[in-house]
Design a protein around this motif. Structure first.
Motif, PDB file in Angstrom:
ATOM      1  N   THR A  20       5.725   7.049  -0.608  1.00 36.89           N
ATOM      2  CA  THR A  20       6.520   5.821  -0.660  1.00 36.89           C
ATOM      3  C   THR A  20       5.577   4.638  -0.546  1.00 36.89           C
ATOM      4  O   THR A  20       4.361   4.817  -0.441  1.00 36.89           O
ATOM      5  CB  THR A  20       7.560   5.790   0.467  1.00 36.89           C
ATOM      6  OG1 THR A  20       6.876   5.878   1.731  1.00 36.89           O
ATOM      7  CG2 THR A  20       8.567   6.936   0.329  1.00 36.89           C
ATOM      8  N   THR A  21       6.168   3.425  -0.517  1.00 33.40           N
ATOM      9  CA  THR A  21       5.332   2.228  -0.398  1.00 33.40           C
ATOM     10  C   THR A  21       6.017   1.199   0.478  1.00 33.40           C
ATOM     11  O   THR A  21       7.251   1.173   0.601  1.00 33.40           O
ATOM     12  CB  THR A  21       5.060   1.609  -1.778  1.00 33.40           C
ATOM     13  OG1 THR A  21       4.187   0.487  -1.619  1.00 33.40           O
ATOM     14  CG2 THR A  21       6.345   1.124  -2.425  1.00 33.40           C
ATOM     15  N   SER A  22       5.210   0.359   1.089  1.00 33.45           N
ATOM     16  CA  SER A  22       5.701  -0.766   1.901  1.00 33.45           C
ATOM     17  C   SER A  22       5.146  -2.051   1.292  1.00 33.45           C
ATOM     18  O   SER A  22       3.979  -2.106   0.897  1.00 33.45           O
ATOM     19  CB  SER A  22       5.245  -0.622   3.351  1.00 33.45           C
ATOM     20  OG  SER A  22       5.755   0.560   3.927  1.00 33.45           O
ATOM     21  N   LEU A  23       6.013  -3.093   1.226  1.00 34.90           N
ATOM     22  CA  LEU A  23       5.613  -4.348   0.596  1.00 34.90           C
ATOM     23  C   LEU A  23       5.832  -5.514   1.549  1.00 34.90           C
ATOM     24  O   LEU A  23       6.798  -5.523   2.318  1.00 34.90           O
ATOM     25  CB  LEU A  23       6.422  -4.623  -0.672  1.00 34.90           C
ATOM     26  CG  LEU A  23       6.298  -3.663  -1.856  1.00 34.90           C
ATOM     27  CD1 LEU A  23       7.331  -2.571  -1.777  1.00 34.90           C
ATOM     28  CD2 LEU A  23       6.468  -4.437  -3.164  1.00 34.90           C
ATOM     29  N   GLY A  24       4.893  -6.515   1.451  1.00 34.41           N
ATOM     30  CA  GLY A  24       5.063  -7.778   2.140  1.00 34.41           C
ATOM     31  C   GLY A  24       5.026  -8.900   1.109  1.00 34.41           C
ATOM     32  O   GLY A  24       4.162  -8.908   0.226  1.00 34.41           O
ATOM     33  N   ASP A  59       0.850  -1.179   0.000  1.00 35.37           N
ATOM     34  CA  ASP A  59       0.000   0.000   0.000  1.00 35.37           C
ATOM     35  C   ASP A  59       0.884   1.227   0.000  1.00 35.37           C
ATOM     36  O   ASP A  59       2.093   1.142   0.118  1.00 35.37           O
ATOM     37  CB  ASP A  59      -1.000  -0.007   1.162  1.00 35.37           C
ATOM     38  CG  ASP A  59      -0.360   0.280   2.507  1.00 35.37           C
ATOM     39  OD1 ASP A  59       0.878   0.424   2.550  1.00 35.37           O
ATOM     40  OD2 ASP A  59      -1.072   0.325   3.505  1.00 35.37           O
ATOM     41  N   LEU A  60       0.241   2.415  -0.201  1.00 36.00           N
ATOM     42  CA  LEU A  60       0.977   3.665  -0.343  1.00 36.00           C
ATOM     43  C   LEU A  60       1.150   4.298   1.044  1.00 36.00           C
ATOM     44  O   LEU A  60       0.153   4.561   1.744  1.00 36.00           O
ATOM     45  CB  LEU A  60       0.242   4.619  -1.277  1.00 36.00           C
ATOM     46  CG  LEU A  60      -0.066   4.070  -2.683  1.00 36.00           C
ATOM     47  CD1 LEU A  60      -0.774   5.110  -3.521  1.00 36.00           C
ATOM     48  CD2 LEU A  60       1.208   3.600  -3.378  1.00 36.00           C
ATOM     49  N   ALA A  97       1.034 -12.387   3.027  1.00 35.11           N
ATOM     50  CA  ALA A  97       1.652 -11.218   2.408  1.00 35.11           C
ATOM     51  C   ALA A  97       1.232  -9.944   3.114  1.00 35.11           C
ATOM     52  O   ALA A  97       2.041  -9.010   3.290  1.00 35.11           O
ATOM     53  CB  ALA A  97       1.272 -11.162   0.925  1.00 35.11           C
ATOM     54  N   ASP A  98      -0.009  -9.842   3.555  1.00 28.80           N
ATOM     55  CA  ASP A  98      -0.505  -8.678   4.294  1.00 28.80           C
ATOM     56  C   ASP A  98       0.236  -8.546   5.625  1.00 28.80           C
ATOM     57  O   ASP A  98       0.630  -7.437   6.027  1.00 28.80           O
ATOM     58  CB  ASP A  98      -2.004  -8.819   4.510  1.00 28.80           C
ATOM     59  CG  ASP A  98      -2.616  -7.540   5.097  1.00 28.80           C
ATOM     60  OD1 ASP A  98      -2.041  -6.451   4.884  1.00 28.80           O
ATOM     61  OD2 ASP A  98      -3.669  -7.645   5.745  1.00 28.80           O
ATOM     62  N   TYR A 134       7.612 -12.880   4.299  1.00 26.79           N
ATOM     63  CA  TYR A 134       6.814 -13.532   5.353  1.00 26.79           C
ATOM     64  C   TYR A 134       7.679 -14.570   6.061  1.00 26.79           C
ATOM     65  O   TYR A 134       8.399 -15.350   5.435  1.00 26.79           O
ATOM     66  CB  TYR A 134       5.576 -14.204   4.763  1.00 26.79           C
ATOM     67  CG  TYR A 134       4.792 -15.024   5.778  1.00 26.79           C
ATOM     68  CD1 TYR A 134       3.988 -14.391   6.702  1.00 26.79           C
ATOM     69  CD2 TYR A 134       4.900 -16.407   5.789  1.00 26.79           C
ATOM     70  CE1 TYR A 134       3.275 -15.139   7.636  1.00 26.79           C
ATOM     71  CE2 TYR A 134       4.198 -17.167   6.720  1.00 26.79           C
ATOM     72  CZ  TYR A 134       3.378 -16.525   7.639  1.00 26.79           C
ATOM     73  OH  TYR A 134       2.680 -17.268   8.587  1.00 26.79           O
ATOM     74  N   GLN A 135       7.597 -14.542   7.408  1.00 29.98           N
ATOM     75  CA  GLN A 135       8.342 -15.518   8.217  1.00 29.98           C
ATOM     76  C   GLN A 135       7.414 -16.198   9.216  1.00 29.98           C
ATOM     77  O   GLN A 135       6.532 -15.561   9.755  1.00 29.98           O
ATOM     78  CB  GLN A 135       9.478 -14.813   8.968  1.00 29.98           C
ATOM     79  CG  GLN A 135      10.523 -14.234   8.006  1.00 29.98           C
ATOM     80  CD  GLN A 135      11.630 -13.533   8.751  1.00 29.98           C
ATOM     81  OE1 GLN A 135      11.546 -13.294   9.980  1.00 29.98           O
ATOM     82  NE2 GLN A 135      12.684 -13.168   8.028  1.00 29.98           N
TER      83      GLN A 135
END
Length: 596
Positions: free
Chosen positions: A555-559, A472-473, A577-578, A595-596
């Motif tokens: 910016t953006t953050s990713l999973g 998401d942004l 992923a979320d 993801y862990q």
């Protein structure tokens, strides 16, 4: 049987009368020995037998029979019932087949009456197999009063008389026919010398035949005009308007013309005329052959009228209609096609169908046209794309059939098209609305599920990894609060346009709500490949966005999670992923986490 140049052929049976006749032929020989013609005469055996009995004084109950080589009775004449067409009795057959060429025997006939028979066998030449038997019979009881030897001699004499009468009759007939033919030949020579006052035995009035000027006014022509045969005698004669398709090939002339008949419907005639030469190459006459071609010409006229009606229907039809020859070139287009494609009629008639068809549709259309030519199908129907003169793509429902000529050979294709561009666009709009996000145009959750399912099926089949990234942004809520939702929507569109540019071909980006997006990255060979893709995504979003007069930086953050290592269910993969994306935000945003 042949006597010098006089010949008697084998009997024949008339196909209509079913009666046997005996043919005779006599050649007509010119002074130089060349064959000029043949006189052919046939003798009706049934009539001859009946006439023979009527002119002779045979006792009551006498018979005269004529049999073929198979002993089938061709005719039988007496006061008894006739039995033509039946096989003769065995004892009679034995006497005539095994005995001498002529002789006498006693036998019982088909009517049960015993008779004394005198017979003779006839052959085409000496020593050949017989082709006719002629037995003449007199009732035995009527001959007992006289000497058997005298009776046999008399019957033999009568048989000889029969043959003499037959030959005499044929010679007389031959002489009469030859005399008339000789007259006709002589008159033909006179005509060849230019003497056209000769009527050749045909009772024409002088004003009809003309007076040697080779101009005829026969009653059925209605006007004076040269006959085709006249052009043979006078090569300088100019062609008249009353002949069509006038053609001269050396000495031979052919032409067509219409011949009116008073009180009757006229006829179209085809004529061919050529000269007749004598032994030294001099023209002694001419021959003209006529053939009635009225039915052919009327059929052609009907065909022209039918084509005219066909063209009229095409020209006034609201549907797009065109005719294409076997090479694909347009030979007929109607105004509706001109309007649909934007070309003029003249332009289209210089083009072929491939020039106005979408390249991706041509191969399928050619394959179906070949099947039409082979007779495998009677027609076909398909959706196809046309290219408008201005470059626009038009969709049409196209139907094609093959027109064949009267011999069944392929003649041309006829096609009809209906513009369905608006319908196709409506369908595409509905499909877009059902599977795509209305704001950004990206796939929605429904299409995302379909893409994930296909990617997982390939991964399972080939044994590789798939990656699913949730992003998401960062700071999007502040943009909405400061600049309003309209600016926020424009920012989402701009971001949705940037990210696909750094993805691989085959990757999928979907909007799943608000400022949240999902990336499906199939066929991952190494997890480091995903690290590179995540870096490209973050970098492309760091560049400022100019929305109207506002410069916005986000910016953006990713999973990121992997199939099948982190799960096989779509719901589990999206949740993992979320969770990884939330870890990235907690780590300070503008980063990504696995993801862990």
């Amino acid at each position: 049987m042949r006597e010098k140049d006089f010949s008697i052929g084998e009997y024949i049976v008339g196909p209509a009368s079913r009666r046997a006749v005996l043919p005779f032929a006599y050649p007509i020989i010119a002074a130089d020995g060349r064959l000029q013609g043949i006189v052919a005469v046939s003798l009706d055996l049934e009539k001859y037998g009946r006439s023979f009995l009527a002119t002779t004084s045979f006792p009551k109950g006498s018979t005269i029979n004529i049999l073929d080589r198979n002993h089938i009775r061709l005719s039988r004449h007496s006061e008894q019932e006739r039995h033509a067409g039946k096989v003769d009795l065995p004892d009679m057959v034995c006497h005539m087949s095994l005995g001498p060429p002529e002789g006498v025997f006693i036998a019982t006939g088909v009517d049960g009456v015993r008779r004394l028979f005198a017979y003779r066998r006839f052959s085409l030449q000496d020593g050949a197999s017989p082709y006719l038997f002629m037995p003449v019979g007199v009732p035995e009881k009527l001959t007992l009063a006289a000497s058997r030897e005298n009776l046999v001699r008399n019957i033999a004499l009568l048989t000889g008389c029969v043959l003499a009468v037959m030959l005499a009759a044929l010679l007389v007939a031959n002489k009469l026919i030859v005399r008339r033919l000789n007259r006709l030949v002589e008159r033909s020579r006179q005509l060849g010398r230019g003497d056209f006052t000769v009527c050749a035995g045909i009772d024409y009035r002088e004003e009809e035949l003309g007076k040697g000027d080779r101009i005829y006014a026969l009653s059925f022509y209605g006007e004076k005009r040269p006959l085709l045969i006249d052009y043979i005698f006078d090569p300088q004669l100019s062609r008249q308007d009353n002949y069509n398709n006038f053609h001269r090939d050396g000495d031979v002339i052919s032409a067509e013309g219409y011949v009116p008949f008073p009180g009757k419907e006229g006829r179209f005639l085809w004529a061919k005329a050529g000269p007749i030469y004598d032994g030294v190459g001099k023209v002694i006459g001419a021959i003209e052959i006529l053939r009635n071609i009225t039915d052919e010409r009327r059929l052609e006229e009907e065909l022209r009228e039918s084509e005219a009606r066909f063209r009229m229907v095409i020209q006034h039809s609201g549907a797009v209609i065109a005719a294409v020859d076997l090479k694909g070139k347009f030979i007929l287009v109607n105004p509706a096609m001109v309007e649909m494609l934007g070309y003029s009629e003249e332009e289209l008639l210089r083009m072929d169908f491939q020039q106005v068809s979408h390249p991706d549709d041509i191969a399928e259309e050619i394959e179906k046209a070949v099947r039409l030519l082979k007779g495998e199908i009677e027609g076909y129907r398909q959706e196809k794309r046309y290219i408008h003169k201005d470059g626009r793509i038009l969709w049409a429902m196209f139907t094609a059939t093959l027109v064949r000529d009267r011999q069944g050979k392929p003649h041309y294709f006829i096609g009809q098209a209906q513009d369905i561009t608006d319908r196709i666009r409506a369908v595409e709009t509905i499909r877009q609305m059902a599977y795509h996000d209305p704001l950004t145009g990206l796939p929605n959750r429904k299409l995302l599920a379909d893409r994930m399912q296909m990617a997982q099926a390939r991964a399972k089949r080939h044994g590789h990894l798939d990656a699913v990234a949730y992003l998401d942004l960062d700071g999007f809520k502040e943009v909405n609060d400061v600049h309003g939702h309209d600016i926020g929507d424009l920012l989402l569109r701009e971001a949705a346009g940037r990210i696909p540019g750094v993805l691989r071909q085959g990757d999928t980006m979907a909007r799943v709500g608000g400022d949240e997006f999902v990336l499906v990255l199939p066929e991952i060979k190494d997890k480091s490949d995903v690290t590179a893709i995540a870096g490209k995504v973050m970098n492309c979003l760091r560049r400022p966005f100019l929305i109207g007069t506002h410069e916005i930086i986000i910016t953006t953050s990713l999973g990121i999670t992997f199939y099948p290592d982190d799960g096989e269910e779509q719901e589990i993969l999206l949740r993992n992923a979320d969770d990884a994306m939330n870890q990235a935000k907690q780590a300070g945003k503008n980063t990504f986490r696995y993801y862990q």
